[in-house]
Design an enzyme around this catalytic site. Sequence first.
Site, PDB file in Angstrom:
ATOM      1  N   ALA A  62       0.246  -0.732 -11.172  1.00 32.71           N
ATOM      2  CA  ALA A  62      -0.145   0.548 -11.760  1.00 32.71           C
ATOM      3  C   ALA A  62      -0.621   1.437 -10.624  1.00 32.71           C
ATOM      4  O   ALA A  62      -0.894   0.953  -9.530  1.00 32.71           O
ATOM      5  CB  ALA A  62      -1.272   0.328 -12.759  1.00 32.71           C
ATOM      6  N   GLY A 105       0.918  -4.288 -12.474  1.00 34.00           N
ATOM      7  CA  GLY A 105       1.784  -3.654 -13.472  1.00 34.00           C
ATOM      8  C   GLY A 105       3.256  -3.877 -13.170  1.00 34.00           C
ATOM      9  O   GLY A 105       4.092  -3.852 -14.086  1.00 34.00           O
ATOM     10  N   GLU A 108       3.998  -7.158 -14.589  1.00 33.99           N
ATOM     11  CA  GLU A 108       3.901  -7.031 -16.046  1.00 33.99           C
ATOM     12  C   GLU A 108       5.159  -6.385 -16.614  1.00 33.99           C
ATOM     13  O   GLU A 108       5.674  -6.799 -17.662  1.00 33.99           O
ATOM     14  CB  GLU A 108       2.655  -6.211 -16.415  1.00 33.99           C
ATOM     15  CG  GLU A 108       1.372  -6.980 -16.107  1.00 33.99           C
ATOM     16  CD  GLU A 108       0.114  -6.170 -16.371  1.00 33.99           C
ATOM     17  OE1 GLU A 108      -0.030  -5.100 -15.757  1.00 33.99           O
ATOM     18  OE2 GLU A 108      -0.712  -6.601 -17.182  1.00 33.99           O
ATOM     19  N   GLU A 128      -5.099  -7.960  -9.812  1.00 37.74           N
ATOM     20  CA  GLU A 128      -6.075  -7.011 -10.384  1.00 37.74           C
ATOM     21  C   GLU A 128      -7.512  -7.411 -10.120  1.00 37.74           C
ATOM     22  O   GLU A 128      -8.391  -6.570  -9.962  1.00 37.74           O
ATOM     23  CB  GLU A 128      -5.860  -6.884 -11.896  1.00 37.74           C
ATOM     24  CG  GLU A 128      -4.637  -6.078 -12.299  1.00 37.74           C
ATOM     25  CD  GLU A 128      -3.381  -6.906 -12.333  1.00 37.74           C
ATOM     26  OE1 GLU A 128      -3.375  -8.057 -11.833  1.00 37.74           O
ATOM     27  OE2 GLU A 128      -2.375  -6.403 -12.879  1.00 37.74           O
TER      28      GLU A 128
HETATM   29  N1  COA Z   1      -1.148   2.497  -6.559  1.00 36.60           N
HETATM   30  C1  COA Z   1      -1.232   3.585  -5.767  1.00 36.60           C
HETATM   31  N2  COA Z   1      -1.106   3.536  -4.442  1.00 36.60           N
HETATM   32  C2  COA Z   1      -0.898   2.341  -3.895  1.00 36.60           C
HETATM   33  C3  COA Z   1      -0.811   1.170  -4.653  1.00 36.60           C
HETATM   34  C4  COA Z   1      -0.946   1.281  -6.040  1.00 36.60           C
HETATM   35  N3  COA Z   1      -0.861   0.230  -6.846  1.00 36.60           N
HETATM   36  N4  COA Z   1      -0.612   0.135  -3.824  1.00 36.60           N
HETATM   37  C5  COA Z   1      -0.565   0.638  -2.593  1.00 36.60           C
HETATM   38  N5  COA Z   1      -0.734   1.976  -2.642  1.00 36.60           N
HETATM   39  C6  COA Z   1      -0.706   2.920  -1.518  1.00 36.60           C
HETATM   40  C7  COA Z   1      -1.888   2.727  -0.591  1.00 36.60           C
HETATM   41  O1  COA Z   1      -3.007   3.455  -1.044  1.00 36.60           O
HETATM   42  C8  COA Z   1      -1.338   3.255   0.705  1.00 36.60           C
HETATM   43  O2  COA Z   1      -1.402   4.647   0.624  1.00 36.60           O
HETATM   44  P1  COA Z   1      -1.523   5.527   1.950  1.00 36.60           P
HETATM   45  O3  COA Z   1      -0.252   5.314   2.708  1.00 36.60           O
HETATM   46  O4  COA Z   1      -1.700   6.900   1.434  1.00 36.60           O
HETATM   47  O5  COA Z   1      -2.720   5.017   2.675  1.00 36.60           O
HETATM   48  C9  COA Z   1       0.136   2.859   0.642  1.00 36.60           C
HETATM   49  O6  COA Z   1       0.417   2.601  -0.734  1.00 36.60           O
HETATM   50  C10 COA Z   1       0.491   1.617   1.433  1.00 36.60           C
HETATM   51  O7  COA Z   1      -0.434   0.583   1.065  1.00 36.60           O
HETATM   52  P2  COA Z   1      -1.002  -0.427   2.159  1.00 36.60           P
HETATM   53  O8  COA Z   1      -1.897  -1.349   1.437  1.00 36.60           O
HETATM   54  O9  COA Z   1      -1.556   0.341   3.295  1.00 36.60           O
HETATM   55  O10 COA Z   1       0.351  -1.125   2.627  1.00 36.60           O
HETATM   56  P3  COA Z   1       0.675  -2.653   2.858  1.00 36.60           P
HETATM   57  O11 COA Z   1       2.110  -2.705   3.208  1.00 36.60           O
HETATM   58  O12 COA Z   1      -0.316  -3.252   3.774  1.00 36.60           O
HETATM   59  O13 COA Z   1       0.475  -3.379   1.437  1.00 36.60           O
HETATM   60  C11 COA Z   1       0.699  -3.750  -0.916  1.00 36.60           C
HETATM   61  C12 COA Z   1       1.283  -3.069   0.339  1.00 36.60           C
HETATM   62  C13 COA Z   1       1.457  -3.259  -2.114  1.00 36.60           C
HETATM   63  C14 COA Z   1       0.808  -5.270  -0.802  1.00 36.60           C
HETATM   64  C15 COA Z   1      -0.800  -3.372  -1.021  1.00 36.60           C
HETATM   65  O14 COA Z   1      -0.913  -1.967  -0.951  1.00 36.60           O
HETATM   66  C16 COA Z   1      -1.470  -3.814  -2.289  1.00 36.60           C
HETATM   67  O15 COA Z   1      -1.896  -4.931  -2.393  1.00 36.60           O
HETATM   68  N6  COA Z   1      -1.562  -2.894  -3.254  1.00 36.60           N
HETATM   69  C17 COA Z   1      -2.304  -3.134  -4.468  1.00 36.60           C
HETATM   70  C18 COA Z   1      -1.492  -3.906  -5.425  1.00 36.60           C
HETATM   71  C19 COA Z   1      -2.278  -4.091  -6.686  1.00 36.60           C
HETATM   72  O16 COA Z   1      -3.437  -4.442  -6.684  1.00 36.60           O
HETATM   73  N7  COA Z   1      -1.613  -3.837  -7.771  1.00 36.60           N
HETATM   74  C20 COA Z   1      -2.237  -3.934  -9.027  1.00 36.60           C
HETATM   75  C21 COA Z   1      -2.722  -2.597  -9.409  1.00 36.60           C
HETATM   76  S1  COA Z   1      -3.153  -2.627 -11.103  1.00 36.60           S
END
Ligand code: COA
Length: 729
Positions: A62, A105, A108, A128
């Site tokens: 999400a 999400g 999901e 999450e």
């Molecule tokens: N929603 C919005 N923005 C997100 C996002 C999300 N779920 N997941 C990552 N981003 C954004 C980050 O804020 C970052 O933004 P920026 O470039 O403006 O700083 C960008 O995506 C890259 O994320 P980053 O974490 O720096 O890259 P990464 O390659 O190291 O890791 C992920 C990528 C997806 C593994 C990591 O971002 C992550 O774990 N995200 C969260 C996933 C999560 O918890 N999902 C469940 C949400 S309900």
Amino acid sequence: MNQVFVTPTDGIAVVQIDNPPVNALSRDVREQLPVVVAQLADDKAVDAIVIVGAGRTFVAGADIKELEEAAWSGGEPPDLHDLLRLVEECPKPIVMAMHGTALGGGLELAMAGHYRVAAAGARMGQPEVNLGIIPGAEGTQRLTRLVGVEKAIELCVSGKPIGADEAKQAGLIDQVIDGDPTLGAVSFAREAVRRGAPHPRTRDRADKLGTAESNAPIFARGLEMARTTRRHQTAPLAAIEAIEAATTLPFDEGCRRERAISAACVRSDQGRAMVHAFLAERNAAKVPDLPKDARPAELKEVAIIGAGTMGVGIAMACANAGLRVTLSDVGPEAVDRGLATIRRSYESSVTRGRLSTEAAGDRLGRIQPRAGFDGCEPADLVIEAVFENLALKQQVFAEIDRRARPDCVLATNTSTLDIDRIAAATGRPASVVGLHFFSPANVMRLIEIIRGDRTGTGVLATALAFAKRLGKVGVVVRNGPGFAGNRMMFPYMYEAQFLAEEGATPEQVDRVLTDWGMAMGIFAVDDMGGLDVAWRIRQEKRGRTPFPPEVERKRGTTPFPANEREPLVADKLVEMGRLGQKTGKGWFRYGDDRRPIPDPEVLNLIESAASSAGIRRRQIGDEEILERTIYALINEGARVLEEGVASRAADIDVIYLTGYGFPAFRGGPMFYADTIGLAAIHDRIAAFHRELGPRWKPAPLLARLAREGSTFRQFDAEPKRTAAPASRS
Ligand code: COA
């Protein structure tokens, strides 16, 4: 903006979600995807649908920014229910093709599809819990049906993603695709069409839901795991409650239950705190006054001068990130010792199964020994990590200046010294930056990036990119005594020592802090870092301060007000040779397992020092301990912020969360202050000021925000006069 695209391929429609950087399920995607799926469901030319993510990943979750909005506005978190129902009830088979990361999400959404395939390198999970929330888009209900109660608990409580093979084995996906996942998914879809209906709906599965009797011990173990591995956190317990609902309620009812639990988590202090921590960490790299065109230099080779504990840790961090490293010291013995430590550390990772023999060999091979300053000439970045002494560092920098290429970035790993004076030892102060690593540098995620008065913006951008390359979090702070983190540490540490003099014990103080969520108590931290560190700083303050008076004046307060007495016992312990863990004794005693053991000798020492100083000892309650230690941190944090040493309260939070073991579920010291309310904190601090003396003078910024009914969060959003831009280089 269009974020969902369709490519028809001979009866199979490939739907691509394209919402960079990670294809989060933002509002536009949530609006467009159902329209597209509904159209394709009606399209006679389409037999099956494949859903993929564009670029480097499937859907990573999400949209966390929308979650944050919901958390603060009190609105509803994004609801995916209608979309997921549409997908699951689509009469044509829908195949989800995952690559990169399918998280939250994203997973999901995938679980609502009839089939799931994944690239061999894909990672899938429900992280999450790391945001203080639970899967809120029916994830707990479908995951439990696909993988069973035990695995669902494991995934939701640990938050750790699993690889494609494990996902296949667990029943989460139907096939691992070697090669292009979209092509693989298209042929999987053709095969599904050939087999014909019915296409499985996850909601209808019940074969892995177990019985009340068989599930009871699994839930008991899950709760135990949640309480021990995620102490004090509410989301893991909430996730287990939602999983339990999957086993006892019909699907739709279970989903309603999950949604209610999830919404409560999103709005909880812990949910807000952990979402804040996630976004603050990523925002740290966006330095307010760093011009957008400040380009980081490309780094291939790093020279590290100094093969002690810090140099060795930094060398490993660089080698782990694929950089070429040279490690040098004054004599070959020191380098040999450093390399031997590195070898042992990699060997131990191999023995523990954390690293393959080849990877360990590759990393070790990247670190080359050099004599003296010989590594400097070819390096893109030189990191000085010699003993913490200004004159020595100045000498080292003068030599580096003679040898390094003109475009080389010159970094000093210092935790206390004045970057500007170090930079002044070179003819190129714009190339000099501080990189304050935390020990062990190959493990700890924080790097405080210290921006000197003349540090160039390109150099700063390079330092930030370097931190990211190492998989660490770089937070930019300005030069000043103790920078941000250690400067705040002093009042915190000293207050703990005053509490001990007044009647608490080090054990009690540490218990209160760890019970509250700190990774370690402050006395144990002092023992780990070495009591000689603060002792040396006190010595320098008494005689030769590390910062000259004009810098102290310019930078505001020193780590500790000059008119305040110092704690009574710390120096005595050092004089007795009790330096902490390294000598087996400090505030505590240590056995082989390095667990702190209360030591009557220290208690006697504290009691007699207190009595000679005329301090009347009393019983001190846990609440007073907590307030005096944590509020000391917050009050100094407000000064650090006001003086511009840190540019945002959120940056201070990131520093404490990633470098000082502050509990993520409290969001960092400044965020925590907001949750208590700044007026309440200010009133307590003002009362301490009256009772305990000048060290408790409320920070002016705290006083102002408290008066205005404001928060540090609002302070971060206030428009600021930016400091004079640093020179370009
Ligand atoms: N929603 C919005 N923005 C997100 C996002 C999300 N779920 N997941 C990552 N981003 C954004 C980050 O804020 C970052 O933004 P920026 O470039 O403006 O700083 C960008 O995506 C890259 O994320 P980053 O974490 O720096 O890259 P990464 O390659 O190291 O890791 C992920 C990528 C997806 C593994 C990591 O971002 C992550 O774990 N995200 C969260 C996933 C999560 O918890 N999902 C469940 C949400 S309900």
